[in-house]
Design a protein around this motif. Structure first.
Motif, mmCIF file in Angstrom:
data_model
loop_
_atom_site.group_PDB
_atom_site.id
_atom_site.type_symbol
_atom_site.label_atom_id
_atom_site.label_comp_id
_atom_site.label_asym_id
_atom_site.label_seq_id
_atom_site.Cartn_x
_atom_site.Cartn_y
_atom_site.Cartn_z
ATOM 1 N N TYR A 27 0.706 -1.215 0.059
ATOM 2 C CA TYR A 27 -0.082 0.024 -0.095
ATOM 3 C C TYR A 27 0.888 1.241 0.006
ATOM 4 C CZ TYR A 27 -3.293 3.563 1.486
ATOM 5 O OH TYR A 27 -4.163 4.607 1.673
ATOM 6 N N LEU A 28 1.963 1.337 0.808
ATOM 7 C CA LEU A 28 2.682 2.287 0.873
ATOM 8 C C LEU A 28 3.685 2.657 -0.394
ATOM 9 C CD1 LEU A 28 3.626 2.179 4.673
ATOM 10 C CD2 LEU A 28 2.282 3.803 3.588
ATOM 11 N N HIS A 31 1.084 4.025 -2.772
ATOM 12 C CA HIS A 31 0.649 5.540 -2.457
ATOM 13 C C HIS A 31 1.788 6.099 -1.798
ATOM 14 C CE1 HIS A 31 -3.145 3.092 -2.743
ATOM 15 N NE2 HIS A 31 -3.412 4.161 -3.440
ATOM 16 N N ARG A 34 1.074 9.313 0.627
ATOM 17 C CA ARG A 34 0.181 8.941 1.501
ATOM 18 C C ARG A 34 1.117 8.604 2.809
ATOM 19 N NH1 ARG A 34 -5.736 6.882 0.495
ATOM 20 N NH2 ARG A 34 -6.263 8.475 -0.946
ATOM 21 N N GLY A 35 2.001 7.789 2.558
ATOM 22 C CA GLY A 35 2.836 7.303 3.741
ATOM 23 C C GLY A 35 3.645 8.350 4.360
ATOM 24 N N GLY A 38 1.356 10.663 5.960
ATOM 25 C CA GLY A 38 0.563 10.012 7.225
ATOM 26 C C GLY A 38 1.740 10.097 8.484
ATOM 27 N N GLN A 51 -6.822 3.983 6.083
ATOM 28 C CA GLN A 51 -5.934 3.310 5.520
ATOM 29 C C GLN A 51 -4.752 3.497 5.666
ATOM 30 O OE1 GLN A 51 -8.490 5.066 3.981
ATOM 31 N NE2 GLN A 51 -9.727 3.639 2.870
ATOM 32 N N THR A 52 -4.120 4.749 5.835
ATOM 33 C CA THR A 52 -2.874 5.107 5.857
ATOM 34 C C THR A 52 -2.301 4.820 7.353
ATOM 35 O OG1 THR A 52 -3.058 6.802 4.010
ATOM 36 C CG2 THR A 52 -1.290 6.876 5.604
ATOM 37 N N GLN A 53 -3.456 5.090 8.290
ATOM 38 C CA GLN A 53 -2.745 4.897 9.487
ATOM 39 C C GLN A 53 -2.742 3.433 9.901
ATOM 40 O OE1 GLN A 53 -6.082 6.640 12.103
ATOM 41 N NE2 GLN A 53 -5.424 8.335 11.706
#
Length: 81
Positions: A27-28, A31, A34-35, A38, A51-53
């Motif tokens: 995921y990271l 994206h 977002r990482g 976040g 989702q990022t958390q």
């Protein structure tokens, strides 16, 4: 906790930890903004998507969860009850 339940919880926890870690890395990588967002905003207390958390949590603590699950499995497997 009986032996079967301890072994089952250990396996489940190890699988969730390892799978969560690899899915969080995926995921990271997909994206990348977002990482970083976040990590920066999460320390400031701002609103970060769940989702990022979750991805940041499993990215940091996934292998720890897997290790605790493996330890529970071994304790349940070795006990003579």
């Amino acid at each position: 906790m009986n032996k079967k339940r301890l072994v089952g919880v250990g396996i489940l926890m190890a699988v969730i930890g390892i799978l969560g870690r690899f899915l969080a890395e995926d995921y990271l990588q997909k994206h990348p903004g977002r990482g970083i967002l976040g990590t920066v905003l999460g320390k400031l207390g701002s609103d970060v998507p769940w989702q990022t958390q979750l991805a940041l949590f499993f990215n940091e603590y996934g292998f720890i969860l897997a290790g605790v699950g493996a330890a529970l499995f071994l304790v349940g497997f070795v006990t003579k009850r």
